[in-house]
Design a protein around this motif. Structure first.
Motif, PDB file in Angstrom:
ATOM      1  N   LYS A  98      10.267   7.329  37.467  1.00 12.31           N
ATOM      2  CA  LYS A  98      11.152   7.692  36.360  1.00 12.31           C
ATOM      3  C   LYS A  98      10.727   9.200  35.849  1.00 12.31           C
ATOM      4  O   LYS A  98       9.835   9.294  35.831  1.00 12.31           O
ATOM      5  CB  LYS A  98      11.322   6.695  35.374  1.00 12.31           C
ATOM      6  N   HIS A 117      17.835   9.899  28.630  1.00 12.25           N
ATOM      7  CA  HIS A 117      17.741   8.787  29.281  1.00 12.25           C
ATOM      8  C   HIS A 117      16.665   8.736  30.591  1.00 12.25           C
ATOM      9  O   HIS A 117      16.442   9.900  30.962  1.00 12.25           O
ATOM     10  CB  HIS A 117      19.250   8.606  30.249  1.00 12.25           C
ATOM     11  N   ILE A 127      15.662   8.105  34.017  1.00 10.58           N
ATOM     12  CA  ILE A 127      16.251   7.993  35.329  1.00 10.58           C
ATOM     13  C   ILE A 127      15.336   7.866  36.661  1.00 10.58           C
ATOM     14  O   ILE A 127      14.131   8.384  36.709  1.00 10.58           O
ATOM     15  CB  ILE A 127      16.956   9.489  35.642  1.00 10.58           C
ATOM     16  N   TYR A 144      14.257   7.545  40.273  1.00  3.88           N
ATOM     17  CA  TYR A 144      14.223   8.369  41.482  1.00  3.88           C
ATOM     18  C   TYR A 144      12.983   8.092  42.276  1.00  3.88           C
ATOM     19  O   TYR A 144      12.235   7.524  42.212  1.00  3.88           O
ATOM     20  CB  TYR A 144      14.247   9.714  41.045  1.00  3.88           C
ATOM     21  N   SER A 153      23.174   2.312  43.654  1.00  2.00           N
ATOM     22  CA  SER A 153      21.860   2.563  43.065  1.00  2.00           C
ATOM     23  C   SER A 153      21.039   3.138  44.043  1.00  2.00           C
ATOM     24  O   SER A 153      21.422   3.114  45.068  1.00  2.00           O
ATOM     25  CB  SER A 153      21.129   1.252  42.214  1.00  2.00           C
ATOM     26  N   PHE A 192      18.485   8.797  43.568  1.00  2.00           N
ATOM     27  CA  PHE A 192      18.180   8.366  42.221  1.00  2.00           C
ATOM     28  C   PHE A 192      19.303   7.466  41.811  1.00  2.00           C
ATOM     29  O   PHE A 192      20.221   7.333  42.484  1.00  2.00           O
ATOM     30  CB  PHE A 192      18.154   9.706  41.446  1.00  2.00           C
ATOM     31  N   SER A 193      19.156   6.890  40.803  1.00  2.00           N
ATOM     32  CA  SER A 193      20.214   6.022  40.132  1.00  2.00           C
ATOM     33  C   SER A 193      20.735   6.708  38.841  1.00  2.00           C
ATOM     34  O   SER A 193      19.989   7.092  38.068  1.00  2.00           O
ATOM     35  CB  SER A 193      19.677   4.755  39.514  1.00  2.00           C
ATOM     36  N   ARG A 194      22.081   7.063  38.876  1.00  2.00           N
ATOM     37  CA  ARG A 194      22.757   7.762  37.749  1.00  2.00           C
ATOM     38  C   ARG A 194      22.565   6.904  36.374  1.00  2.00           C
ATOM     39  O   ARG A 194      22.132   5.728  36.356  1.00  2.00           O
ATOM     40  CB  ARG A 194      24.068   7.934  37.824  1.00  2.00           C
ATOM     41  N   TRP A 195      22.648   7.379  35.384  1.00  2.00           N
ATOM     42  CA  TRP A 195      22.499   6.644  33.975  1.00  2.00           C
ATOM     43  C   TRP A 195      23.530   5.635  34.071  1.00  2.00           C
ATOM     44  O   TRP A 195      24.804   5.733  34.372  1.00  2.00           O
ATOM     45  CB  TRP A 195      23.003   7.798  32.893  1.00  2.00           C
ATOM     46  N   SER A 245      17.429   2.902  35.901  1.00  2.00           N
ATOM     47  CA  SER A 245      17.787   3.935  35.053  1.00  2.00           C
ATOM     48  C   SER A 245      18.190   3.310  33.801  1.00  2.00           C
ATOM     49  O   SER A 245      18.692   2.252  33.551  1.00  2.00           O
ATOM     50  CB  SER A 245      18.721   5.086  35.402  1.00  2.00           C
ATOM     51  N   GLN A 254      29.564  13.196  34.863  1.00  2.00           N
ATOM     52  CA  GLN A 254      28.138  12.821  35.742  1.00  2.00           C
ATOM     53  C   GLN A 254      27.957  14.229  36.656  1.00  2.00           C
ATOM     54  O   GLN A 254      26.624  14.641  37.186  1.00  2.00           O
ATOM     55  CB  GLN A 254      28.422  11.732  36.539  1.00  2.00           C
ATOM     56  N   PHE A 307      18.699  17.140  35.369  1.00  2.00           N
ATOM     57  CA  PHE A 307      18.058  16.406  36.330  1.00  2.00           C
ATOM     58  C   PHE A 307      17.173  17.065  37.134  1.00  2.00           C
ATOM     59  O   PHE A 307      16.101  16.812  37.222  1.00  2.00           O
ATOM     60  CB  PHE A 307      18.843  15.217  36.845  1.00  2.00           C
TER      61      PHE A 307
END
Length: 276
Positions: free
Chosen positions: A4, A14, A16, A18, A40, A62-65, A70, A87, A95
């Protein structure tokens, strides 16, 4: 294994989730994977690693917010019709900077699926020199009734059937992921969402992929990309629904490999210096 990173951007700070794949490849060549509206990092499964090994480059998944592991969306936070623009335009620069990835001295590609494909297109239009190329699978460039009808069915399955339990395997807070996406798409104001005016601004070559049996969109989506963006190749897949990388993984990887060969990107040609 996922890690993260704390990312500060317009909507706050946030964490994130990844992970990197194919770390043996040069750090100067990176493909960034942008997941679908209910996706995700973990829902990609092994596809990013398989594709990146085939192409000889690193992958960033990665997973977006609001998704995966995340930071989740708070229950009172609603995503508006501009959520994909936010986004695409506010989050990626922060990021990528947090992970010390500068598109000015690395070769960066985006692979976007569904909403992730739309986000990739929006980003590429506003940052025309940042990407070497992009692959968009089942992207949205306008709103079709077939999409809204499938989202209404998904909402019913989430509330009345087992969709919530299935999403809980991939999201620490499935309500955050599902209602952020569903409520934004079903907002009446979203019906006029349309990013076709951005497509002529994209300079990077695009491989656009669509399945004939996609329950969330028709061939119109990628055909409009081909009509309006200057450098587009299309892949239309039979026996394929909304997730080409799951329904037709070999066909997708072969097409991406041809796309890379056609633009001289295979074998590290023209690569930027590696970063530590």
């Amino acid at each position: 294994m996922a890690e993260k990173v704390l990312v500060a951007w317009a909507l706050g700070k946030h964490e994130i989730e990844y992970r990197w794949v194919n770390l043996e490849a040069s750090a100067g060549r990176v493909m960034v994977f942008l997941h679908e509206g209910l996706g995700s990092a973990s829902l990609w499964r092994d596809f990013p690693e398989r594709l990146c090994r085939r192409l000889g480059l690193r992958g960033l998944v990665f997973s977006r917010w609001g998704y995966g592991a995340s930071t989740p969306r708070l229950p009172h936070e609603r995503w508006g019709p501009d959520f994909m623009h936010r986004q695409a335009l506010e989050f990626p620069p922060s990021f990528l900077a947090a992970l010390q990835i500068d598109p000015r001295d690395r070769q960066v590609w985006f692979y976007g699926h569904s909403d992730g494909g739309s986000i990739a297109l929006i980003y590429a239009a506003h940052h025309p020199d940042a990407l070497k190329g992009l692959i968009v699978a089942a992207p949205h460039v306008l709103v079709e009734e077939i999409t809204l009808e499938s989202i209404r069915k998904a909402r019913q399955a989430y509330l009345q059937a087992d969709l919530k339990a299935r999403l809980a395997r991939y999201h620490s807070d499935p309500d955050s992921a599902f209602f952020g996406w569903c409520d934004a798409w079903l907002d009446p104001a979203f019906r006029s969402w349309d990013i076709r005016d951005l497509l002529p601004r994209i300079r990077a070559p695009i491989l656009a992929i669509q399945g004939y049996d996609d329950e969330y969109g028709t061939m119109l989506q990628i055909e409009e990309i081909a009509r309006l963006a200057p450098r587009v190749e299309l892949l239309k897949l039979p026996r394929c629904r909304h997730s080409p990388h799951r329904d037709q993984p070999e066909a997708v990887m072969e097409a991406v490999e041809r796309f890379f060969h056609a633009h001289g990107w295979m074998g590290g040609r023209g690569g930027a210096p590696a970063k530590p």
